[in-house]
Design a protein around this motif. Structure first.
Motif, PDB file in Angstrom:
ATOM      1  N   GLN A 143     -17.727  12.917  15.358  1.00  0.00           N
ATOM      2  CA  GLN A 143     -16.325  12.727  14.956  1.00  0.00           C
ATOM      3  C   GLN A 143     -15.448  13.874  15.436  1.00  0.00           C
ATOM      4  OE1 GLN A 143     -14.939  10.881  11.601  1.00  0.00           O
ATOM      5  NE2 GLN A 143     -16.917  10.200  10.795  1.00  0.00           N
ATOM      6  N   LEU A 144     -15.983  15.093  15.344  1.00  0.00           N
ATOM      7  CA  LEU A 144     -15.227  16.256  15.810  1.00  0.00           C
ATOM      8  C   LEU A 144     -14.967  16.151  17.304  1.00  0.00           C
ATOM      9  CD1 LEU A 144     -17.037  18.955  13.678  1.00  0.00           C
ATOM     10  CD2 LEU A 144     -14.561  18.582  13.675  1.00  0.00           C
ATOM     11  N   GLY A 172     -11.416  15.904  19.447  1.00  0.00           N
ATOM     12  CA  GLY A 172     -11.029  16.907  20.426  1.00  0.00           C
ATOM     13  C   GLY A 172     -11.485  18.314  20.109  1.00  0.00           C
ATOM     14  N   CYS A 173     -12.354  18.455  19.122  1.00  0.00           N
ATOM     15  CA  CYS A 173     -12.917  19.768  18.812  1.00  0.00           C
ATOM     16  C   CYS A 173     -14.266  19.890  19.496  1.00  0.00           C
ATOM     17  CB  CYS A 173     -13.062  19.961  17.305  1.00  0.00           C
ATOM     18  SG  CYS A 173     -13.902  21.492  16.874  1.00  0.00           S
ATOM     19  N   LEU A 216      -6.288  16.124   8.337  1.00  0.00           N
ATOM     20  CA  LEU A 216      -6.138  17.570   8.424  1.00  0.00           C
ATOM     21  C   LEU A 216      -6.735  18.111   9.715  1.00  0.00           C
ATOM     22  CD1 LEU A 216      -6.156  19.086   4.938  1.00  0.00           C
ATOM     23  CD2 LEU A 216      -5.533  20.380   6.976  1.00  0.00           C
ATOM     24  N   ILE A 217      -7.925  17.629  10.036  1.00  0.00           N
ATOM     25  CA  ILE A 217      -8.560  18.091  11.273  1.00  0.00           C
ATOM     26  C   ILE A 217      -7.751  17.640  12.485  1.00  0.00           C
ATOM     27  CG2 ILE A 217     -10.612  17.848  12.735  1.00  0.00           C
ATOM     28  CD1 ILE A 217     -12.318  17.958  10.304  1.00  0.00           C
ATOM     29  N   GLU A 218      -7.258  16.397  12.419  1.00  0.00           N
ATOM     30  CA  GLU A 218      -6.397  15.910  13.509  1.00  0.00           C
ATOM     31  C   GLU A 218      -5.205  16.838  13.714  1.00  0.00           C
ATOM     32  OE1 GLU A 218      -7.162  11.065  13.376  1.00  0.00           O
ATOM     33  OE2 GLU A 218      -5.418  11.936  12.380  1.00  0.00           O
ATOM     34  N   ASN A 219      -4.593  17.228  12.607  1.00  0.00           N
ATOM     35  CA  ASN A 219      -3.436  18.122  12.689  1.00  0.00           C
ATOM     36  C   ASN A 219      -3.801  19.476  13.278  1.00  0.00           C
ATOM     37  OD1 ASN A 219      -1.697  16.242  11.627  1.00  0.00           O
ATOM     38  ND2 ASN A 219      -1.916  16.973   9.515  1.00  0.00           N
ATOM     39  N   ILE A 245     -12.600  25.778  16.736  1.00  0.00           N
ATOM     40  CA  ILE A 245     -14.027  25.695  16.457  1.00  0.00           C
ATOM     41  C   ILE A 245     -14.208  25.193  15.025  1.00  0.00           C
ATOM     42  CG2 ILE A 245     -14.132  28.141  15.774  1.00  0.00           C
ATOM     43  CD1 ILE A 245     -17.040  28.159  16.886  1.00  0.00           C
ATOM     44  N   ALA A 246     -15.224  24.368  14.808  1.00  0.00           N
ATOM     45  CA  ALA A 246     -15.498  23.848  13.466  1.00  0.00           C
ATOM     46  C   ALA A 246     -16.713  24.563  12.892  1.00  0.00           C
ATOM     47  CB  ALA A 246     -15.742  22.345  13.521  1.00  0.00           C
TER      48      ALA A 246
END
Ligand code: C2E
Ligand code: CA
Ligand code: CA
Ligand code: CA
Length: 274
Positions: free
Chosen positions: A244-245, A249-250, A216-219, A232-233
């Motif tokens: 990991q973020l 790329g975050c 999901l984050i990748e998407n 932004i996370a």
């Protein structure tokens, strides 16, 4: 709490009554919270990959005389169902703009301040005009602000949201999609929305621990890259999540790992730090 047997049902009914009572207590209390000086804003700093301060999110706090600190996740929904969100939301806007102008007067260079906006506030026909008047009254530039809205909230009247967010953006404000990925995301409408930033919900960040799902984050990061949006996370608590973020790329973060939401005094002290 629902269990078989008379005692169980009885217990269940009491729980429901307690819940109804709590809601009434919240509604009653909320009606007078502002005039009784029970509301406050806390500020949670946001950072880039080099741990530079890039912004802060204003988070509403309510200290009830008997209930103590009432979590916003509990009282915001009640405020929205009862229409009290307009008074509460206006208090947040007024207080945040007052604070920003005060910081500026004290020669503090505050980063962008993000404000949570309820869809009910945005739905008001005069919202943009009122906001512009408010900015002028406080002498605050729109560039000092980010507005956080949830995607699900915008879907009620998408054309109206597109018009208003566009107007707010022309006043200099950034628009962030809050809790991104938790609702009914559709790339089709995302293309039409005047948006600058996607905010990855903390439930997905949680997944990054213990080998949870990363797709999901990748998407989301992919979508952001393709549409040239910032990402932004929130809810980053562990160094492992940060790593990991970054790998995904975050490069913007908010969460306890960096800083909890701060009181006004604590936040000002943080602004004074180099
Ligand atoms: P949100 O906009 O998703 O805000 C992020 C929530 O995550 C905040 O909860 C924040 O304190 C919490 N948080 C920050 N860092 C971490 C972390 O590392 N781990 C975890 N587990 N949580 C973290 P809070 O302050 O209780 O606010 C809850 C929600 O209430 C907000 O969720 C937002 O939807 C709403 N809210 C808060 N202030 C306002 C406001 O002024 N207006 C409106 N309409 N809604 C607000
Ligand atoms: Ca938010
Ligand atoms: Ca969230
Ligand atoms: Ca939320």
């Amino acid at each position: 709490a629902k269990r078989a047997g008379r005692g169980g049902v009885q217990f269940y009914r009491h729980a429901l009554q307690d819940e109804a009572h709590a809601r009434l207590q919240i509604e009653d209390g909320l009606r007078q919270a502002a005039e009784r000086d029970e509301l406050d804003l806390h500020y949670q700093p946001q950072f880039d990959a080099a741990e530079r301060l890039i912004g802060a999110e204003a988070l509403l706090r309510w200290q009830h005389p008997e209930m103590g600190q009432v979590p916003p996740d509990l009282f915001i929904p009640v405020a929205e169902e009862t229409g009290l969100i307009h008074g509460v939301g206006n208090w947040v806007l007024e207080h945040a703009l007052m604070q920003l102008s005060q910081w500026q007067a004290g020669n503090l260079q505050p980063p962008r301040l993000a404000l949570n906006l309820s869809p009910w506030q945005l739905a008001r026909p005069d919202f943009v005009d009122q906001f512009q008047a408010r900015l002028r009254r406080h002498g605050v530039d729109g560039h000092a602000l980010t507005l956080e809205v949830t995607e699900s909230g915008l879907l009620r009247d998408l054309p109206d949201a597109i018009t208003k967010l566009g107007a707010l953006r022309r006043l200099g404000m950034r628009i962030a999609l809050d809790d991104f990925g938790t609702g009914y995301s559709s790339l089709a409408y995302l293309r039409d929305l005047p948006v600058d930033e996607l905010k990855i919900d903390k439930s997905f960040v949680k997944e990054l621990l213990a080998g949870g799902d990363r797709t999901l984050i990748e998407n989301i990061v992919d979508i952001a890259r393709n549409m040239e949006l910032d990402v932004i996370a929130e809810g980053v608590e562990h160094p492992e999540q940060r790593e990991q973020l970054l790998a995904l790329g975050c490069t913007r973060f908010q969460g306890f790992l960096f800083s909890a939401p701060l009181t006004h005094e604590q936040f000002v002290a943080r602004l004074h730090r180099p």
